[in-house]
Design a protein around this motif. Sequence first.
Motif, PDB file in Angstrom:
ATOM      1  N   ALA A  45       0.839  -1.206   0.000  1.00 27.54           N
ATOM      2  CA  ALA A  45       0.000   0.000   0.000  1.00 27.54           C
ATOM      3  C   ALA A  45       0.871   1.253   0.000  1.00 27.54           C
ATOM      4  O   ALA A  45       0.584   2.229  -0.714  1.00 27.54           O
ATOM      5  CB  ALA A  45      -0.937  -0.008   1.206  1.00 27.54           C
ATOM      6  N   SER A  46       1.952   1.241   0.778  1.00 27.63           N
ATOM      7  CA  SER A  46       2.855   2.398   0.821  1.00 27.63           C
ATOM      8  C   SER A  46       3.587   2.562  -0.508  1.00 27.63           C
ATOM      9  O   SER A  46       3.772   3.682  -0.989  1.00 27.63           O
ATOM     10  CB  SER A  46       3.863   2.240   1.953  1.00 27.63           C
ATOM     11  N   GLN A  47       4.002   1.447  -1.103  1.00 26.47           N
ATOM     12  CA  GLN A  47       4.656   1.521  -2.417  1.00 26.47           C
ATOM     13  C   GLN A  47       3.706   2.124  -3.449  1.00 26.47           C
ATOM     14  O   GLN A  47       4.097   2.988  -4.233  1.00 26.47           O
ATOM     15  CB  GLN A  47       5.075   0.126  -2.880  1.00 26.47           C
ATOM     16  N   TYR A  48       2.479   1.654  -3.435  1.00 25.89           N
ATOM     17  CA  TYR A  48       1.488   2.135  -4.396  1.00 25.89           C
ATOM     18  C   TYR A  48       1.270   3.640  -4.235  1.00 25.89           C
ATOM     19  O   TYR A  48       1.285   4.388  -5.207  1.00 25.89           O
ATOM     20  CB  TYR A  48       0.173   1.364  -4.200  1.00 25.89           C
ATOM     21  N   ALA A  49       1.112   4.103  -2.993  1.00 23.54           N
ATOM     22  CA  ALA A  49       0.893   5.528  -2.739  1.00 23.54           C
ATOM     23  C   ALA A  49       2.106   6.349  -3.177  1.00 23.54           C
ATOM     24  O   ALA A  49       1.956   7.406  -3.809  1.00 23.54           O
ATOM     25  CB  ALA A  49       0.591   5.760  -1.259  1.00 23.54           C
ATOM     26  N   LEU A  50       3.309   5.870  -2.856  1.00 26.30           N
ATOM     27  CA  LEU A  50       4.520   6.586  -3.238  1.00 26.30           C
ATOM     28  C   LEU A  50       4.643   6.688  -4.752  1.00 26.30           C
ATOM     29  O   LEU A  50       4.897   7.764  -5.294  1.00 26.30           O
ATOM     30  CB  LEU A  50       5.756   5.896  -2.661  1.00 26.30           C
ATOM     31  N   LEU A  51       4.459   5.575  -5.457  1.00 28.49           N
ATOM     32  CA  LEU A  51       4.620   5.590  -6.906  1.00 28.49           C
ATOM     33  C   LEU A  51       3.558   6.431  -7.595  1.00 28.49           C
ATOM     34  O   LEU A  51       3.844   7.112  -8.579  1.00 28.49           O
ATOM     35  CB  LEU A  51       4.635   4.158  -7.453  1.00 28.49           C
ATOM     36  N   ARG A  52       2.348   6.409  -7.073  1.00 30.23           N
ATOM     37  CA  ARG A  52       1.300   7.280  -7.645  1.00 30.23           C
ATOM     38  C   ARG A  52       1.652   8.744  -7.424  1.00 30.23           C
ATOM     39  O   ARG A  52       1.462   9.579  -8.294  1.00 30.23           O
ATOM     40  CB  ARG A  52      -0.062   6.948  -7.072  1.00 30.23           C
ATOM     41  N   GLY A  53       2.201   9.065  -6.242  1.00 26.70           N
ATOM     42  CA  GLY A  53       2.627  10.437  -5.979  1.00 26.70           C
ATOM     43  C   GLY A  53       3.799  10.847  -6.857  1.00 26.70           C
ATOM     44  O   GLY A  53       3.847  11.969  -7.357  1.00 26.70           O
ATOM     45  N   LEU A  54       4.733   9.950  -7.051  1.00 23.65           N
ATOM     46  CA  LEU A  54       5.885  10.242  -7.901  1.00 23.65           C
ATOM     47  C   LEU A  54       5.484  10.430  -9.354  1.00 23.65           C
ATOM     48  O   LEU A  54       6.139  11.161 -10.092  1.00 23.65           O
ATOM     49  CB  LEU A  54       6.931   9.131  -7.793  1.00 23.65           C
TER      50      LEU A  54
END
Length: 189
Positions: A45-54
Motif C-alpha cells: 500500500a505504501s509503495q502504491y501511494a509513493l509511486l502514484r505520488g511520484l
Amino acid sequence: AGVSVDPNALKRSPAAVRAELLQAIQVVGQRFVVTIDHVDRMDGASQYALLRGLHHSVAIPYITVVLAVDPREVVRRISATIGGAAGAEVLARVLQVELAVPPCDRVVLARVIAGGLVRLGERLDRDVDALLPLFDPEHDGRGLLHVRTLRDAKRAVNALSANLPLWPADVDLAGAAVDLLDRLLSPST
C-alpha cells in the motif's frame, strides 16, 4: 532532525503545487535529483501511494527521481495489495529509464552464503556441511536458484540463521533449507 510540513500544502491542488515547485526550481536554475532507496522494503500500500505520488513529480522539468528498487519485489507487493498485474502497470508509469544492476557472479554469491553458514555453524556448534553443496555452483547449487543479488544472499543467510537453531538434529538440513529458501526468495510467493 525535525520535519516541518506546510499545513496549507495539503489544501492545494497537485497542479498548484507543481506550478509553485516549477517556479522555485526555475529561480534556482539548477536540476534537482531526488534519490529514494528501500522502496522495495515498504508494504504494498505504501509503495502504491509513493509511486502514484511520484507519477505527478516526474513530469516536472528539472526534477529527476532515482529509485533504487528490486522491481520484482515492488511488482509482487503492489499486485498482492491491489490485485492483478497492477504492480507492473504502476511501476511502468513511473519508470522512464531503467538501469539494471548487472547480476552478481554466482561464485561471489556462493562464497557469501558459505562464509555465513560456516560462521553460523561455529556459533551454534552445529555441523552445516550438508548445506554447503546447496550453495556450490559446481555441485548441487539448488540453494542458489533464486539468489541473484547480494541482498538475496544476505536474506538467505539470515533466514537460515533464524531457522537452523529451531530444526531438530535429525532433520534433513538440505531439504529444509531448500524449502525455506524457495518460500523466501521465490518470485511467485
